[in-house]
Enzyme design. Sequence first.
Site, PDB file in Angstrom:
ATOM      1  N   ASP A  98       0.861  -1.174   0.000  1.00 19.49           N
ATOM      2  CA  ASP A  98       0.000   0.000   0.000  1.00 19.49           C
ATOM      3  C   ASP A  98       0.901   1.229   0.000  1.00 19.49           C
ATOM      4  O   ASP A  98       2.119   1.116   0.103  1.00 19.49           O
ATOM      5  CB  ASP A  98      -0.966  -0.006   1.182  1.00 19.49           C
ATOM      6  N   ASP A 110      -7.745  -7.390   0.590  1.00 20.78           N
ATOM      7  CA  ASP A 110      -6.822  -7.581   1.705  1.00 20.78           C
ATOM      8  C   ASP A 110      -7.467  -7.078   2.975  1.00 20.78           C
ATOM      9  O   ASP A 110      -8.370  -6.237   2.938  1.00 20.78           O
ATOM     10  CB  ASP A 110      -5.517  -6.806   1.471  1.00 20.78           C
ATOM     11  N   CYS A 169     -11.435 -29.110   7.579  1.00 21.11           N
ATOM     12  CA  CYS A 169     -10.464 -28.098   7.162  1.00 21.11           C
ATOM     13  C   CYS A 169      -9.103 -28.741   6.906  1.00 21.11           C
ATOM     14  O   CYS A 169      -8.621 -29.544   7.717  1.00 21.11           O
ATOM     15  CB  CYS A 169     -10.343 -27.030   8.247  1.00 21.11           C
ATOM     16  N   CYS A 216      -6.171 -27.280   6.993  1.00 24.00           N
ATOM     17  CA  CYS A 216      -5.044 -26.559   7.586  1.00 24.00           C
ATOM     18  C   CYS A 216      -4.308 -27.455   8.585  1.00 24.00           C
ATOM     19  O   CYS A 216      -4.897 -28.380   9.151  1.00 24.00           O
ATOM     20  CB  CYS A 216      -5.513 -25.268   8.255  1.00 24.00           C
ATOM     21  N   CYS A 222      -6.030 -28.034  12.099  1.00 18.95           N
ATOM     22  CA  CYS A 222      -7.154 -28.974  12.144  1.00 18.95           C
ATOM     23  C   CYS A 222      -6.728 -30.393  11.785  1.00 18.95           C
ATOM     24  O   CYS A 222      -7.166 -31.369  12.410  1.00 18.95           O
ATOM     25  CB  CYS A 222      -8.259 -28.496  11.208  1.00 18.95           C
ATOM     26  N   HIS A 224      -4.972 -21.356  10.705  1.00 16.29           N
ATOM     27  CA  HIS A 224      -6.331 -21.785  10.339  1.00 16.29           C
ATOM     28  C   HIS A 224      -7.087 -20.687   9.604  1.00 16.29           C
ATOM     29  O   HIS A 224      -7.726 -20.938   8.573  1.00 16.29           O
ATOM     30  CB  HIS A 224      -7.109 -22.204  11.583  1.00 16.29           C
TER      31      HIS A 224
END
Length: 410
Positions: A91, A266, A304, A306, A309, A335
Amino acid sequence: MEFQVIHKCSTTRARVSRMVLAHGETVLPTFMPVATQAAIKGLTPEQVESLGISLILNNTYHLNLRPGVDVLKVAGGAHLFEGWRHNMLTDSGGFQLVSLSKFTTITEEGAVFSSPFNGDTTILTPEESISIQHAIGADIIMQLDDVVPSLLQGPRVEEAMKRSIRWLDRCIQQHESAGRKDAQNLFAIVQGGLDPNLRDKCLDGMLERKDRVSGYAIGGLSGGEEKGRIKQCADRLPEDRPRYAMGIGFAEDLLVCVALGIDMADCVFPTRTARFGVALTHTGPINLKLGKHAKDFDPIDSTCPCPTCKDGTSRALLHHTVTHETTAAHALTIHNIVFQAQVMGRAREAIIAGTFPDYLRSFFAGYFGDRGYPEWCVAALRSVNVDLLENSKTPMVPGGGAKWEYSDAA
């Protein structure tokens, strides 16, 4: 930049695109995790990469303060400094005109900041913002814009919109004169608050400069407001340029924006909320600080993919350690980043398969079905031919409709 639209939804304005930058390919639509100070808090670059993330955001204002341009130049840019091998967007520092407004004075020359760390005064001009972003070496850089609070009305909004166009010209000049046009991609930012006439005037000015920018962002609309101005901008922005909605992070906002034609977004939300003990799921956020999770030995989400998990880390363990041990914040950050990636990945898959409207209905039914669909979501999706209420017994409810657990009774 190579930018190619691969597939379009036949019902909404959603699309899947391929964007190739200096550090690789990113398939859109995508969500960018925010590495404000050259790091996603709690995670190593290797961990972020292993989650399938190919585009992150760094903050120009903060990296200019610490470690500073001199260090970044010696390091060879932020990619090498932070060990990130994939694409990066910076940015411009414009958002800090709002978030650090008590430290800031705006003039035509630029923004005068008092450092929140030591009180030192510095001025961020459009030229300086671009020069800092050149030193950072991001693949996508943003113009410095004059940002005002999203709900502000009155002459200050028009002043900021017009100044943003003038500052874009100065950013373009600095970028081109430095010989960086082919190495880094400059995006313009459309401002104008919630006033449709000001948005159109800003769009007119930004579109006149199309041949000198690589893409477009929509700024000043990250405050949870309805998405009419997002649609207005997305409808007018060119098909052959990426469209970026700045500061959008809630799952429902992301999918509505994708339906309206947005490619990138974002927000600090998924990582920041992880540090407060909140896990994001397809049935709504889970506040793991609440006592009802103390004896729940299931993972956050058994479906999930990830690491948190898949390894079977229980809600009970996270409840025990959250906000006390950094490992819990790390586990929840992993996660939540994967959750955001899943939401957008499934959107891409559905657009290509021609089932994106069905995906929207399925997601919103799971996320909001027991409490009702937020009125603004229903209205926004109706504007692109998807009616969440059609053949549904779920009611429409006023307000934001966000699902948050505030107590064990929730």
